[in-house]
Design an enzyme around this catalytic site. Structure first.
Site, PDB file in Angstrom:
ATOM      1  CG  ASP A   8      -1.963   1.145   1.204  1.00 23.78           C
ATOM      2  OD1 ASP A   8      -2.289   1.631   0.129  1.00 23.78           O
ATOM      3  OD2 ASP A   8      -2.302   1.534   2.195  1.00 23.78           O
ATOM      4  CD  GLU A  56       0.584  -5.467   7.209  1.00 25.31           C
ATOM      5  OE1 GLU A  56       0.148  -5.281   6.160  1.00 25.31           O
ATOM      6  OE2 GLU A  56       0.105  -4.681   8.224  1.00 25.31           O
ATOM      7  CE1 TYR A  66      -3.097   0.664  10.562  1.00 18.28           C
ATOM      8  CE2 TYR A  66      -2.448  -1.387   9.818  1.00 18.28           C
ATOM      9  CZ  TYR A  66      -2.438  -0.291  10.135  1.00 18.28           C
ATOM     10  OH  TYR A  66      -1.347   0.497   9.686  1.00 18.28           O
ATOM     11  CD  GLU A 123       1.966  -1.263   9.213  1.00 16.05           C
ATOM     12  OE1 GLU A 123       0.782  -0.877   8.914  1.00 16.05           O
ATOM     13  OE2 GLU A 123       2.982  -1.517   8.402  1.00 16.05           O
TER      14      GLU A 123
END
Length: 552
Positions: free
Chosen positions: A119, A374, A429, A464
């Protein structure tokens, strides 16, 4: 075209921005007359994602990987005092055997699309400097410095010097302190030296020594001198604790990107120094080089100022189940297979690790090697892929812990590789991608998962967490995308961290907004920064300053 810069950020228009293929750079340069008899070297700090290099009409080198340096001895192809033509063809394409991976998709109308699984925008070209320099024919080709032990007020360092050229030589080393005074001496290409009344490199206090290597010819004449800065410090993992110089260290900081308007991922000293000053202002003591090795100037600066670094390879996107795969519209695919991530990909990844460690091994600021971001670590094939890479990392550098950034779906009961690593780096997240806007449920789920990970007995760094935030959007009800929601979400994470002793670090995603591919979830890029892309603070920046520095 300016160098360094991302050509697809500099040139306006869609054609340049989405260009796929080869980009040709060419320049005529003058070789200094004083270099006659010297070894002449052409060095590229990076070429994204691969390059072939010519001097005149002769190919002198080629390289795979867009974020580490490479060079060519061009002595036989040039003359001191004359001009030389340098040509570099840089290829922008990502494929299944590159790091990061991707593929080029051909549409029904014949157009090509570069697809990838990470991303951030695929900025390419000569994003870092290109150098022409000279060395003696017989020269110091590599230096490795390690802290062997720290005992009270003194320290023993180990060193290894590699020499290329004539075998008839000897090596002498002098260790100098920050004022240039000699504090230790030794002879030989490999050995130890003891520094009395040593000053340690510490977070926030980047004290540096210099290992001055002198290469002597057969007659005792000086052939080459190479100064290698280094810091004396130790790094260790002790249960849930992460130790620097035997003292527990708590990471505060960010994942970042080399990203700025107009020049894309092109290196810019002014932007770099400004970013470090913003981190100082906010109270950050560390950052991760997400998701690729940064220009080495970042590490030089971090060394001098005592900023702690998690150094990461460009192995991002080794996961076809992240949600990024939805954007390519190519249908479901297995991450590890003969037609996707396979043995040749692993070999490219291995080489990326080797080049990262070869470049950055002497930087005291680097305390963890992160070998991937990731990846898909749920299928059994992930272990076969990563186990040899972990072993290779430890072989190349046994002095630093090894880690990777774990993806949100790879929970403790599903992940198959985390036991191989020393530190748990977690990207989560809750409250944003999961339980969007529901911070009460998010807090409960986050704490439950972190307590599961804590049972592994390893330190946890949250590498993150965050929420996309449109600057200037305000809400009385803390709606997602508002500045108020970002502040509340970060505060929720911090409450959880403060309740779990195993959490030794908080690195927010992201330091600043950055460019991505366009899409329905990405309007003008990723907006999770606590600063805007042009480095204006959002409300969260002031809230973090209060947490990390204790002042307004």
């Amino acid at each position: 075209m300016p160098v360094p810069a991302s050509f697809n950020a500099v040139l306006p228009g869609r054609d340049a921005h989405h260009y796929i293929g080869d980009v040709w750079y060419q320049r005529i340069v003058q070789v200094p007359r004083g270099w006659d008899g010297e070894r002449i070297v052409l060095r590229l700090d990076a070429a994204t994602h691969r390059a072939v290099v010519w001097v005149g009409d002769t190919q002198v080198t080629e390289h795979e990987g867009g974020y580490t340096p490479f060079e060519a001895d061009v002595t036989e192809h040039v003359r001191a005092g004359e001009q030389m033509r340098v040509t570099v063809v840089v290829n922008t394409e990502l494929h299944w055997h590159s790091i990061p991976p991707g593929f080029v998709q051909e549409l029904e109308d014949g157009r090509l699309l570069q697809q990838y699984f990470h991303d951030f925008f695929n900025y390419a070209g000569l994003n870092r400097s290109v150098w022409l320099h000279a060395t003696p024919r017989t020269h110091v080709s590599d230096v490795t410095v390690t802290t062997a032990e720290v005992d009270g007020q003194s320290s023993t360092i180990g060193y290894v010097v590699a020499v290329a050229g004539d075998d008839m030589h000897s090596v002498r080393i002098v260790v100098r302190d920050a004022d240039g005074a000699a504090v230790a001496r030794a002879d030989g290409a490999e050995g130890t030296a003891r520094i009395e009344r040593v000053q340690l490199w510490r977070p926030g206090a980047g004290y540096l020594y210099t290992l001055e290597v002198t290469l002597l010819g057969a007659g005792g004449e000086v052939v080459d001198v190479y100064p290698q800065p280094f810091g004396v410090r130790t790094v260790a993992v002790d249960g849930h604790r992460f130790l620097i110089n035997g003292e527990p260290f708590q990471f505060t900081g960010f994942g970042k990107h080399e990203d700025f308007p107009v020049h894309g991922r092109g290196f810019d000293l002014a932007v770099m120094v400004h970013d470090f000053q913003l981190m100082l202002w906010i109270g950050a003591n560390s950052f991760r080089t997400s998701h690729y090795p940064y220009d080495e100037a970042f590490l030089d600066y971090a060394d001098r100022h005592g900023v702690v670094v998690i150094d990461e390879t460009a192995a991002v996107g080794l996961n076809l189940d992240t949600g990024a795969g939805v954007l390519n519209q190519a249908g479901p695919m297995d991450t590890y297979s003969d037609t996707t991530i396979d043995a040749p990909t692993q070999q490219t990844h291995r080489q990326a690790i080797r080049e990262l460690i070869a470049r950055d091994k002497n930087h005291p600021s680097v305390v963890i090697w992160s070998i991937a971001n990731e990846p898909d670590t749920i299928p059994p094939a992930a272990r076969a892929y990563f186990e040899p890479l972990v072993a290779e990392t430890r072989r190349l550098d046994p002095t630093r812990p090894v880690a990777f950034a774990n993806f949100m779906t790879a929970t403790p009961e599903r992940d198959v590789i985390s036991d191989l690593f020393d530190v748990l780096l977690l990207n989560r997240y809750y409250g944003w991608y999961a339980n969007t806007g529901d911070l009460i449920t998010a807090e409960r789920l986050l704490e439950a998962e972190l307590r599961q990970w804590a049972q592994r007995g390893k330190p946890i760094v949250m590498t993150e967490y965050g929420a996309d935030t449109q600057p200037g959007l305000h809400s009385m009800t803390n709606e997602p995308w508002s500045e108020e929601f970002q502040v509340e979400l970060l505060a929720m994470y911090h409450r959880v961290f403060d309740r779990i002793d195993a959490v030794v670090g908080e690195q927010i995603w992201n330091f600043a907004d950055f460019a991505t591919r366009s899409g329905i979830t990405r309007v003008d890029g990723n907006k999770k920064g606590v600063f805007t892309r042009d480095r204006r603070p959002k409300a969260s920046a002031h809230a973090l300053r209060r947490r990390w520095r204790g002042d307004a």
